[in-house]
Design a protein around this motif. Sequence first.
Motif, PDB file in Angstrom:
ATOM      1  N   ASN A  96     -23.858 -36.340  54.044  1.00 39.00           N
ATOM      2  CA  ASN A  96     -22.451 -35.988  54.220  1.00 39.00           C
ATOM      3  C   ASN A  96     -21.632 -36.360  52.985  1.00 39.00           C
ATOM      4  O   ASN A  96     -20.735 -35.611  52.563  1.00 39.00           O
ATOM      5  CB  ASN A  96     -21.884 -36.695  55.447  1.00 39.00           C
ATOM      6  CG  ASN A  96     -22.441 -36.135  56.747  1.00 39.00           C
ATOM      7  OD1 ASN A  96     -23.024 -35.050  56.763  1.00 39.00           O
ATOM      8  ND2 ASN A  96     -22.280 -36.869  57.835  1.00 39.00           N
ATOM      9  N   ASP A  97     -21.946 -37.512  52.395  1.00 40.55           N
ATOM     10  CA  ASP A  97     -21.235 -37.927  51.191  1.00 40.55           C
ATOM     11  C   ASP A  97     -21.504 -36.966  50.037  1.00 40.55           C
ATOM     12  O   ASP A  97     -20.598 -36.614  49.270  1.00 40.55           O
ATOM     13  CB  ASP A  97     -21.661 -39.344  50.820  1.00 40.55           C
ATOM     14  CG  ASP A  97     -20.894 -39.885  49.627  1.00 40.55           C
ATOM     15  OD1 ASP A  97     -19.653 -39.931  49.697  1.00 40.55           O
ATOM     16  OD2 ASP A  97     -21.548 -40.252  48.620  1.00 40.55           O
ATOM     17  N   LEU A  98     -22.751 -36.516  49.904  1.00 44.07           N
ATOM     18  CA  LEU A  98     -23.071 -35.538  48.861  1.00 44.07           C
ATOM     19  C   LEU A  98     -22.333 -34.222  49.095  1.00 44.07           C
ATOM     20  O   LEU A  98     -21.854 -33.582  48.136  1.00 44.07           O
ATOM     21  CB  LEU A  98     -24.580 -35.290  48.829  1.00 44.07           C
ATOM     22  CG  LEU A  98     -25.450 -36.438  48.298  1.00 44.07           C
ATOM     23  CD1 LEU A  98     -26.932 -36.096  48.459  1.00 44.07           C
ATOM     24  CD2 LEU A  98     -25.140 -36.713  46.834  1.00 44.07           C
ATOM     25  N   MET A  99     -22.227 -33.790  50.355  1.00 47.77           N
ATOM     26  CA  MET A  99     -21.483 -32.574  50.661  1.00 47.77           C
ATOM     27  C   MET A  99     -20.010 -32.729  50.309  1.00 47.77           C
ATOM     28  O   MET A  99     -19.384 -31.804  49.752  1.00 47.77           O
ATOM     29  CB  MET A  99     -21.637 -32.227  52.144  1.00 47.77           C
ATOM     30  CG  MET A  99     -23.034 -31.773  52.543  1.00 47.77           C
ATOM     31  SD  MET A  99     -23.128 -31.424  54.324  1.00 47.77           S
ATOM     32  CE  MET A  99     -24.830 -30.866  54.467  1.00 47.77           C
ATOM     33  N   ASP A 100     -19.439 -33.900  50.620  1.00 49.19           N
ATOM     34  CA  ASP A 100     -18.028 -34.144  50.276  1.00 49.19           C
ATOM     35  C   ASP A 100     -17.820 -34.106  48.773  1.00 49.19           C
ATOM     36  O   ASP A 100     -16.848 -33.521  48.278  1.00 49.19           O
ATOM     37  CB  ASP A 100     -17.586 -35.491  50.843  1.00 49.19           C
ATOM     38  CG  ASP A 100     -17.533 -35.490  52.358  1.00 49.19           C
ATOM     39  OD1 ASP A 100     -17.413 -34.395  52.946  1.00 49.19           O
ATOM     40  OD2 ASP A 100     -17.623 -36.581  52.962  1.00 49.19           O
ATOM     41  N   ARG A 101     -18.712 -34.721  48.041  1.00 53.38           N
ATOM     42  CA  ARG A 101     -18.581 -34.722  46.574  1.00 53.38           C
ATOM     43  C   ARG A 101     -18.717 -33.307  46.017  1.00 53.38           C
ATOM     44  O   ARG A 101     -18.008 -32.921  45.084  1.00 53.38           O
ATOM     45  CB  ARG A 101     -19.643 -35.624  45.977  1.00 53.38           C
ATOM     46  CG  ARG A 101     -19.425 -37.111  46.274  1.00 53.38           C
ATOM     47  CD  ARG A 101     -20.461 -37.962  45.574  1.00 53.38           C
ATOM     48  NE  ARG A 101     -20.306 -39.374  45.890  1.00 53.38           N
ATOM     49  CZ  ARG A 101     -21.056 -40.341  45.375  1.00 53.38           C
ATOM     50  NH1 ARG A 101     -22.027 -40.029  44.526  1.00 53.38           N
ATOM     51  NH2 ARG A 101     -20.853 -41.600  45.705  1.00 53.38           N
ATOM     52  N   HIS A 102     -19.649 -32.557  46.574  1.00 52.20           N
ATOM     53  CA  HIS A 102     -19.828 -31.175  46.111  1.00 52.20           C
ATOM     54  C   HIS A 102     -18.572 -30.360  46.371  1.00 52.20           C
ATOM     55  O   HIS A 102     -18.117 -29.583  45.507  1.00 52.20           O
ATOM     56  CB  HIS A 102     -21.033 -30.549  46.818  1.00 52.20           C
ATOM     57  CG  HIS A 102     -21.333 -29.152  46.367  1.00 52.20           C
ATOM     58  ND1 HIS A 102     -20.716 -28.054  46.921  1.00 52.20           N
ATOM     59  CD2 HIS A 102     -22.179 -28.684  45.405  1.00 52.20           C
ATOM     60  CE1 HIS A 102     -21.165 -26.963  46.339  1.00 52.20           C
ATOM     61  NE2 HIS A 102     -22.057 -27.314  45.400  1.00 52.20           N
TER      62      HIS A 102
END
Length: 254
Positions: free
Chosen positions: A208-214
């Motif tokens: 989820n954190d990677l999706m937010d950063r993307h």
Amino acid sequence: MPSQAVKFGAWALILLNLLMAFGSIWIFMRMAPAIEVIIARNVLSLEASEEMLAILGLTGEGAADASARQAFQAALERAEKNITEQEETELLARIAKFHQPALAGERAAKRETVEAIAELGRSNRSAMHRSDLRAQELGLGGAWAVVFMASAAFLVSMLFLRGLKKNLFLPLEEINLAVTAFSHGDSIRRCSYKGAPKPMQALMLHINDLMDRHRLNAHNTYNTYYGGENRPAAPPGPVARSTAEPGQQTRIRS
């Protein structure tokens, strides 16, 4: 910990399978002595009894020759060396006492010898029957023991698969659905980690954190490239059409 539960279930399955394997071997090893008694002991005594009876029957009313006497004596010695039951000692002593006059043609001695030999055969057949019953009991008990262990292995397998489904398969399926939806343009889709085990929750939070950063990087890139004069003009909207009458339009323009 879920990982420890999975490891425990796997080791429990391995141990149960080993128990079934060694238990089956132990059952067959326990059954082997009973079968050996039937084949190696009682059968030998029965063969000796049958041979002695055959010699007595072939001699008829007369006296037996030297070869018949030797064969009878050899059969008697085999039976004496293969005593398996308590009553055999007395029966063999009776045969040893009366067989010489029986082979010489004495009817009373022959009757005593035949009765003793017949009783010897019945004793060995009874012993064989008891040994067979013991072997059957061991086999039945062993079969139920294997059934119990197999049922336990089946139960542990079901619990193990249930744990795998809850702790591994369902979280992985949720991750796959979230990543697939995100890759197809659903930028607000995230992994739902409610009810997942802690290690899988940590993995889902990282995803989820990677999706937010993307999403944030994509937004910043859009603002940087299209900011200011590079921002494209808003597309022209549809031409408004008035619903007023032509006369009314003229009065408005004047």
